[in-house]
Design a protein around this motif. Structure first.
Motif, PDB file in Angstrom:
ATOM      1  N   THR A   1      16.589  -7.698  76.030  1.00  0.00           N
ATOM      2  CA  THR A   1      17.161  -8.704  76.915  1.00  0.00           C
ATOM      3  C   THR A   1      18.196  -9.528  76.157  1.00  0.00           C
ATOM      4  N   CYS A   2      19.249  -9.883  76.843  1.00  0.00           N
ATOM      5  CA  CYS A   2      20.287 -10.750  76.291  1.00  0.00           C
ATOM      6  C   CYS A   2      20.440 -11.936  77.235  1.00  0.00           C
ATOM      7  N   VAL A   3      20.261 -13.126  76.705  1.00  0.00           N
ATOM      8  CA  VAL A   3      20.445 -14.344  77.502  1.00  0.00           C
ATOM      9  C   VAL A   3      21.748 -15.008  77.077  1.00  0.00           C
ATOM     10  N   ALA A   4      22.599 -15.294  78.045  1.00  0.00           N
ATOM     11  CA  ALA A   4      23.904 -15.878  77.757  1.00  0.00           C
ATOM     12  C   ALA A   4      23.961 -17.322  78.228  1.00  0.00           C
ATOM     13  N   SER A   5      24.690 -18.132  77.484  1.00  0.00           N
ATOM     14  CA  SER A   5      24.922 -19.519  77.882  1.00  0.00           C
ATOM     15  C   SER A   5      26.316 -19.930  77.444  1.00  0.00           C
ATOM     16  N   GLY A   6      26.832 -20.966  78.107  1.00  0.00           N
ATOM     17  CA  GLY A   6      28.132 -21.494  77.719  1.00  0.00           C
ATOM     18  C   GLY A   6      29.326 -20.740  78.270  1.00  0.00           C
ATOM     19  N   LEU A   7      29.118 -19.888  79.260  1.00  0.00           N
ATOM     20  CA  LEU A   7      30.222 -19.155  79.859  1.00  0.00           C
ATOM     21  C   LEU A   7      29.924 -18.880  81.332  1.00  0.00           C
ATOM     22  N   ALA A   8      30.989 -18.569  82.071  1.00  0.00           N
ATOM     23  CA  ALA A   8      30.821 -18.159  83.461  1.00  0.00           C
ATOM     24  C   ALA A   8      30.399 -16.697  83.467  1.00  0.00           C
ATOM     25  N   PHE A   9      29.131 -16.497  83.284  1.00  0.00           N
ATOM     26  CA  PHE A   9      28.560 -15.169  82.996  1.00  0.00           C
ATOM     27  C   PHE A   9      29.012 -14.123  84.006  1.00  0.00           C
ATOM     28  N   ARG A  10      29.012 -14.473  85.260  1.00  0.00           N
ATOM     29  CA  ARG A  10      29.297 -13.480  86.294  1.00  0.00           C
ATOM     30  C   ARG A  10      30.747 -12.996  86.273  1.00  0.00           C
ATOM     31  N   ARG A  11      31.602 -13.598  85.475  1.00  0.00           N
ATOM     32  CA  ARG A  11      33.004 -13.189  85.427  1.00  0.00           C
ATOM     33  C   ARG A  11      33.283 -12.112  84.390  1.00  0.00           C
ATOM     34  N   TYR A  12      32.288 -11.815  83.551  1.00  0.00           N
ATOM     35  CA  TYR A  12      32.554 -10.989  82.392  1.00  0.00           C
ATOM     36  C   TYR A  12      31.798  -9.671  82.392  1.00  0.00           C
ATOM     37  N   VAL A  13      32.449  -8.707  81.795  1.00  0.00           N
ATOM     38  CA  VAL A  13      31.767  -7.469  81.421  1.00  0.00           C
ATOM     39  C   VAL A  13      30.812  -7.781  80.269  1.00  0.00           C
ATOM     40  N   MET A  14      29.704  -7.114  80.279  1.00  0.00           N
ATOM     41  CA  MET A  14      28.746  -7.241  79.186  1.00  0.00           C
ATOM     42  C   MET A  14      28.468  -5.868  78.594  1.00  0.00           C
ATOM     43  N   GLY A  15      28.182  -5.869  77.303  1.00  0.00           N
ATOM     44  CA  GLY A  15      27.926  -4.591  76.650  1.00  0.00           C
ATOM     45  C   GLY A  15      26.807  -4.674  75.628  1.00  0.00           C
ATOM     46  N   TRP A  16      26.238  -3.535  75.356  1.00  0.00           N
ATOM     47  CA  TRP A  16      25.270  -3.363  74.260  1.00  0.00           C
ATOM     48  C   TRP A  16      25.888  -2.418  73.233  1.00  0.00           C
ATOM     49  N   PHE A  17      25.770  -2.807  71.979  1.00  0.00           N
ATOM     50  CA  PHE A  17      26.170  -1.969  70.859  1.00  0.00           C
ATOM     51  C   PHE A  17      25.001  -1.866  69.903  1.00  0.00           C
ATOM     52  N   ARG A  18      25.098  -0.930  68.990  1.00  0.00           N
ATOM     53  CA  ARG A  18      24.077  -0.831  67.956  1.00  0.00           C
ATOM     54  C   ARG A  18      24.729  -0.485  66.630  1.00  0.00           C
ATOM     55  N   GLN A  19      24.036  -0.835  65.568  1.00  0.00           N
ATOM     56  CA  GLN A  19      24.549  -0.541  64.240  1.00  0.00           C
ATOM     57  C   GLN A  19      23.390  -0.251  63.306  1.00  0.00           C
ATOM     58  N   ALA A  20      23.426   0.914  62.725  1.00  0.00           N
ATOM     59  CA  ALA A  20      22.438   1.313  61.731  1.00  0.00           C
ATOM     60  C   ALA A  20      23.019   1.066  60.348  1.00  0.00           C
ATOM     61  N   PRO A  21      22.162   0.896  59.334  1.00  0.00           N
ATOM     62  CA  PRO A  21      22.663   0.664  57.971  1.00  0.00           C
ATOM     63  C   PRO A  21      23.627   1.749  57.528  1.00  0.00           C
ATOM     64  N   GLY A  22      24.783   1.327  57.028  1.00  0.00           N
ATOM     65  CA  GLY A  22      25.754   2.284  56.525  1.00  0.00           C
ATOM     66  C   GLY A  22      26.591   2.971  57.580  1.00  0.00           C
ATOM     67  N   LYS A  23      26.400   2.576  58.836  1.00  0.00           N
ATOM     68  CA  LYS A  23      27.158   3.204  59.920  1.00  0.00           C
ATOM     69  C   LYS A  23      27.977   2.158  60.662  1.00  0.00           C
ATOM     70  N   GLU A  24      28.959   2.630  61.402  1.00  0.00           N
ATOM     71  CA  GLU A  24      29.784   1.727  62.204  1.00  0.00           C
ATOM     72  C   GLU A  24      29.034   1.287  63.462  1.00  0.00           C
ATOM     73  N   ARG A  25      29.471   0.155  63.981  1.00  0.00           N
ATOM     74  CA  ARG A  25      28.886  -0.317  65.228  1.00  0.00           C
ATOM     75  C   ARG A  25      29.266   0.656  66.352  1.00  0.00           C
ATOM     76  N   GLU A  26      28.290   0.980  67.189  1.00  0.00           N
ATOM     77  CA  GLU A  26      28.421   2.054  68.177  1.00  0.00           C
ATOM     78  C   GLU A  26      28.136   1.526  69.574  1.00  0.00           C
ATOM     79  N   PHE A  27      28.980   1.934  70.522  1.00  0.00           N
ATOM     80  CA  PHE A  27      28.793   1.541  71.915  1.00  0.00           C
ATOM     81  C   PHE A  27      27.551   2.213  72.496  1.00  0.00           C
TER      82      PHE A  27
END
Length: 122
Positions: free
Chosen positions: A21-47
Motif C-alpha cells: 500500500t502507498c499512502v499519499a499526502s500533500g498533493l491533489a492525488f486524483r490528478r496524478y498517475v501513480m506507479g510502482w517500481f522496484r530495485q534489487a541490490p546491484g540492479k537498476e530501478r525497474e518499472f
C-alpha cells in the motif's frame, strides 16, 4: 509537501502473496498517475506497474505476467499492489511514485516514497 509512504512488505515463501500500500499526502492525488517500481541490490530501478488518475488504465512490466494487480482509491489517497505467485526474483525494495504519464521511465516520476522491502524466500 508531497509525501508517499509505502507499507506491506515482508518475508514470504515462493508462491505466496503480499499486498503493498502507498499512502499519499500533500498533493491533489486524483490528478496524478501513480506507479510502482522496484530495485534489487546491484540492479537498476525497474518499472512494476502504473495506474492512471482514474484507475481506468493500467500498465505492467513484462515480468509481471498477470501475477500483480495495481489499484487506487482516490477517496483515500491510496494505491495498492496485490502481488500473487511471488518468486525469489521478485525480492527487492518496492517504491511508489507520482508521475504525469504511465511510463516505465524512472525520470518521468518526480516524487518517491522510501520503499518497502519484499523478500521471497523459503
Amino acid at each position: 509537501q508531497v509525501r508517499l509512504v509505502e507499507s506491506g512488505g515482508g518475508l514470504v515463501q515462493p508462491g505466496g502473496s503480499l499486498r503493498l500500500t502507498c499512502v499519499a499526502s500533500g498533493l491533489a492525488f486524483r490528478r496524478y498517475v501513480m506507479g510502482w517500481f522496484r530495485q534489487a541490490p546491484g540492479k537498476e530501478r525497474e518499472f512494476v506497474a502504473g495506474v492512471s488518475w482514474s484507475g481506468g488504465v493500467t500498465s505492467y512490466g513484462d515480468f509481471v505476467k498477470g501475477r500483480f494487480t495495481i489499484s487506487r482509491d482516490n477517496g483515500k489517497n491510496t494505491m495498492a499492489l496485490q502481488m500473487n505467485s511471488l518468486k525469489p526474483e521478485d525480492t527487492a525494495g518496492y517504491y511508489c511514485a507520482v508521475g504525469n504519464a504511465i511510463t516505465s521511465v524512472v525520470s518521468s516520476y518526480d516524487t518517491w516514497g522510501q520503499g518497502t522491502q519484499v523478500t521471497v524466500s523459503s
